[in-house]
Design an enzyme around this catalytic site. Structure first.
Site, PDB file in Angstrom:
ATOM      1  N   CYS A   1       2.887   6.824  20.003  1.00  0.00           N
ATOM      2  CA  CYS A   1       3.950   6.589  20.989  1.00  0.00           C
ATOM      3  C   CYS A   1       4.883   5.477  20.563  1.00  0.00           C
ATOM      4  CB  CYS A   1       3.360   6.209  22.335  1.00  0.00           C
ATOM      5  SG  CYS A   1       2.508   7.560  23.110  1.00  0.00           S
TER       6      CYS A   1
ATOM      7  N   GLY B   1       0.807  -1.216   0.000  1.00  0.00           N
ATOM      8  CA  GLY B   1       0.000   0.000   0.000  1.00  0.00           C
ATOM      9  C   GLY B   1       0.839   1.266   0.000  1.00  0.00           C
ATOM     10  N   SER B   2       1.910   1.275   0.786  1.00  0.00           N
ATOM     11  CA  SER B   2       2.747   2.484   0.862  1.00  0.00           C
ATOM     12  C   SER B   2       3.344   2.798  -0.498  1.00  0.00           C
ATOM     13  CB  SER B   2       3.879   2.287   1.879  1.00  0.00           C
ATOM     14  OG  SER B   2       3.352   2.045   3.150  1.00  0.00           O
TER      15      SER B   2
ATOM     16  N   GLN C   1      -7.677   0.141   3.520  1.00  0.00           N
ATOM     17  CA  GLN C   1      -8.569  -0.409   4.553  1.00  0.00           C
ATOM     18  C   GLN C   1      -9.920  -0.838   3.985  1.00  0.00           C
ATOM     19  OE1 GLN C   1      -7.998  -1.174   7.742  1.00  0.00           O
ATOM     20  NE2 GLN C   1      -5.923  -0.366   7.753  1.00  0.00           N
TER      21      GLN C   1
ATOM     22  N   SER D   1      -3.648  -3.189  -0.577  1.00  0.00           N
ATOM     23  CA  SER D   1      -2.534  -3.969  -0.034  1.00  0.00           C
ATOM     24  C   SER D   1      -2.972  -5.375   0.368  1.00  0.00           C
ATOM     25  CB  SER D   1      -1.975  -3.231   1.183  1.00  0.00           C
ATOM     26  OG  SER D   1      -0.950  -3.982   1.777  1.00  0.00           O
TER      27      SER D   1
ATOM     28  N   ASN E   1      -7.864   4.332   8.642  1.00  0.00           N
ATOM     29  CA  ASN E   1      -7.327   3.161   9.327  1.00  0.00           C
ATOM     30  C   ASN E   1      -7.426   3.235  10.840  1.00  0.00           C
ATOM     31  OD1 ASN E   1      -5.379   5.178   8.271  1.00  0.00           O
ATOM     32  ND2 ASN E   1      -3.999   4.207   9.718  1.00  0.00           N
TER      33      ASN E   1
ATOM     34  N   THR F   1      11.488  -7.991 -11.618  1.00  0.00           N
ATOM     35  CA  THR F   1      10.828  -9.286 -11.744  1.00  0.00           C
ATOM     36  C   THR F   1       9.693  -9.370 -10.729  1.00  0.00           C
ATOM     37  OG1 THR F   1      12.882 -10.258 -12.497  1.00  0.00           O
ATOM     38  CG2 THR F   1      11.219 -11.789 -11.641  1.00  0.00           C
TER      39      THR F   1
ATOM     40  N   HIS G   1      -1.768  -7.590   2.645  1.00  0.00           N
ATOM     41  CA  HIS G   1      -1.785  -8.076   4.030  1.00  0.00           C
ATOM     42  C   HIS G   1      -2.913  -7.486   4.874  1.00  0.00           C
ATOM     43  CE1 HIS G   1       0.199  -4.755   6.465  1.00  0.00           C
ATOM     44  NE2 HIS G   1       0.434  -4.327   5.242  1.00  0.00           N
TER      45      HIS G   1
END
Ligand SMILES: *Cc1c(COP(=O)(O)O)cnc(C)c1O
Length: 398
Positions: free
Chosen positions: A326, A72-73, A180, A200, A152, A238, A202
Site C-alpha cells: 500500500c 543490493g538493488s 537479508q 547491501s 525479506n 570512482t 545498510h
C-alpha cells in the site's frame, strides 16, 4: 526505554557508531582518489582493498571476486542483466521464484521484454521452494537460477546448498540475493556452489548506497558500468570510498558477534511470537518456523488492515512494516503473502517486526501491549469482526 522502538530492521538498520567512526576520516582528510599514484591516494586504495579481503574472508571467496556496488538493488540488476547478456549463445531461460525482492522480480520482467524466458517457482505455505519443481523447470537453455537466501518479508530461508548442488550439476549459474541473510547467518560460496551473491551495507548496520556483488572467477557476464578501470573494469566510476570503508567495518562487526547475536535474537523472536499468539486471538505467524531468519516475525491479524495498525503503532513511536505494498500506492497485498497462499483479506492484516542487535525484551513487551490494544480497537470498529463474533456465539448456543 529509547524514544523510538525500531522494529523495521529488514527495511534498514541504524549504523553502528564504530562504523561512522571508521568512515569519518575518509569523509575528511583521506580524500585521495584510489586510482591516483601519490601517497594520499594509496591510503584510500589500501583501505578499500582491505575491505575486499575482509568480505572475501566471510564468504570463503577470493578478494578479486568481490565487486563493490551502490547497494543490493544494483547487485541484483547486474547479476541478472549481465548474465543474460553474456550467455545468449547458451540460452535465454532464467529460473527464479515468486517471492523474490522487486530488485530481482522487476529485473526479470524487464528481461522478458528483451526476449528472456523466466520461470517463477512457486513456494509452499512456509515460503520454501520445491526441489522437484526446480529440477523440472530446468531446460537445455537455462543459464541462471536466482533464488534468495532469505526472504525479506517472512524471513524464510531457502535451501541454497541444495539449489547450488543442482545448479552445479547442470552447469547453470546460481545467483542468490543474500541481502537479508548476509551478516545474520553464515554463508559459504564454496559449500553452497554460489556463483553470484548480492549484499547491501545498510541491512547490516552499515551505510546506505553501498553493497557488493560476489562474482565467482570465470563466470561469464558483461560489465555493469563502462568507463574507468575500477572494479577490474567491470563497474566503472570512482569508488564510494567512505561507503566501502563503512561497509567493511559493518561486516567485521557483524561477523564478530554473529553467533551471539543470532542466539539472542532467535530467543527474542520466539518470545515475541509466543507472546502475541498467547495474548491476541485470530492471529497467525507467516513464514517457516524453523528455517527462518533470527530477527524476523511476520503476523497476520484477522479482521484488521495492516496499514491502520502501522499508523497507530507509529503514534506510539513504534516503527514496523506491513505486509502489503500500500505504501507504494497500490492496494495489492504483498506478492510474498499471496504466494504462500494467504487470501487477500488475511494478507491485508499483516505486520512485519524485524529485530536488531539493540532490541530489548522490554521493548517487545511494550510493543505487544500496544499491538493488543490497537488490534482490539480496530476489531471493535470492524463490521466483519462483529459479524464473525455474532455467528460464532450463535454456533456456541446451538
Ligand atoms: C533491501 C533489499 C534489497 C535492496 O537492497 P538496497 O541496498 O536497498 O538496494 C534487495 N534484496 C533484498 C532481499 C532486500 O531486503
Amino acid at each position: 526505554m529509547k524514544d523510538i522502538i525500531y522494529l523495521d530492521n529488514a527495511a534498514t538498520t541504524r549504523m553502528r557508531p564504530a562504523v561512522a567512526d571508521a568512515m569519518l576520516p575518509f569523509l575528511t582528510e583521506e580524500y585521495g582518489n584510489p586510482s591516483a599514484v601519490y601517497g594520499l591516494a594509496s591510503k584510500s586504495r589500501a583501505a578499500i582493498n582491505k575491505v575486499r579481503e575482509t568480505i572475501a574472508g566471510t564468504l570463503f571467496a577470493r578478494p578479486e571476486e568481490i565487486y563493490f556496488t551502490a547497494g543490493g538493488s544494483e547487485a541484483d540488476n547486474w547479476a541478472l542483466k549481465a548474465v543474460f547478456e553474456a550467455n545468449k549463445d547458451k540460452g535465454n531461460h532464467i529460473i527464479t521464484t515468486k517471492i523474490e525482492h522487486h530488485a530481482v522480480l522487476y529485473t526479470c520482467h524487464y528481461l522478458e521484454s528483451l526476449g528472456c524466458e523466466v520461470t517463477y517457482l512457486n513456494v509452499d505455505e512456509n515460503g520454501r521452494i520445491s526441489m522437484d519443481e526446480l529440477k523440472r523447470a530446468i531446460r537445455p537453455t537455462t543459464i541462471l537460477i536466482s533464488v534468495m537466501a532469505a526472504n525479506n518479508e517472512i524471513g524464510t530461508l531457502e535451501p541454497i546448498k541444495e539449489i547450488g548442488e543442482i545448479a552445479k550439476k547442470h552447469k547453470i549459474y546460481f545467483h542468490t540475493d543474500a541481502v537479508q541473510a548476509y551478516g545474520q547467518i553464515p554463508i559459504s560460496v564454496e559449500e553452497c556452489h554460489i556463483d553470484l551473491l548480492s549484499a547491501s551495507g545498510h541491512k547490516l548496520n552499515g551505510p546506505k548506497g553501498v553493497g557488493f556483488l560476489y562474482i565467482r572467477k570465470g563466470v561469464k557476464l558483461t560489465s555493469f558500468l563502462h568507463g574507468g578501470a575500477q572494479e577490474r573494469g567491470r563497474r566503472a566510476g570512482t569508488e564510494n570510498v567512505p561507503g566501502i570503508i563503512g561497509l567493511g567495518r559493518a561486516v567485521e562487526l557483524a561477523f564478530e558477534d554473529m553467533e551471539e547475536r543470532r542466539q539472542r535474537e532467535t530467543e527474542l523472536r520466539d518470545y515475541l511470537m509466543e507472546k502475541v499468539m498467547a495474548e491476541i486471538p485470530y492471529v497467525r505467524v507467516n513464514g517457516d518456523r524453523i528455517n527462518r531468519l533470527p530477527n524476523n516475525v511476520n503476523f497476520s491479524f484477522q479482521f484488521i488492515e495492516g496499514e491502520s495498525l502501522l499508523i497507530m503503532l507509529d503514534m506510539k513511536h513504534i516503527c514496523a512494516s506491513s505486509g502489503s505494498a500500500c505504501t507504494s500506492g497500490s492496494l495489492d497485498p504483498s506478492h510474498v503473502l499471496l504466494a504462500i497462499g494467504l487470501p487477500h483479506e488475511i494478507a491485508h492484516g499483516s505486520l512485519r517486526l524485524t529485530l536488531g542487535y539493540e532490541t530489548t525484551k522490554e521493548e517487545l513487551d511494550h510493543t505487544v501491549e500496544a499491538i493488543k490494544e490497537i488490534v482490539g480497537k480496530l476489531r471493535d470498529m470492524s463490521p466483519l469482526y462483529e459479524d464473525f463474533i455474532r455467528k460464532h456465539s450463535e454456533r456456541e448456543e446451538q
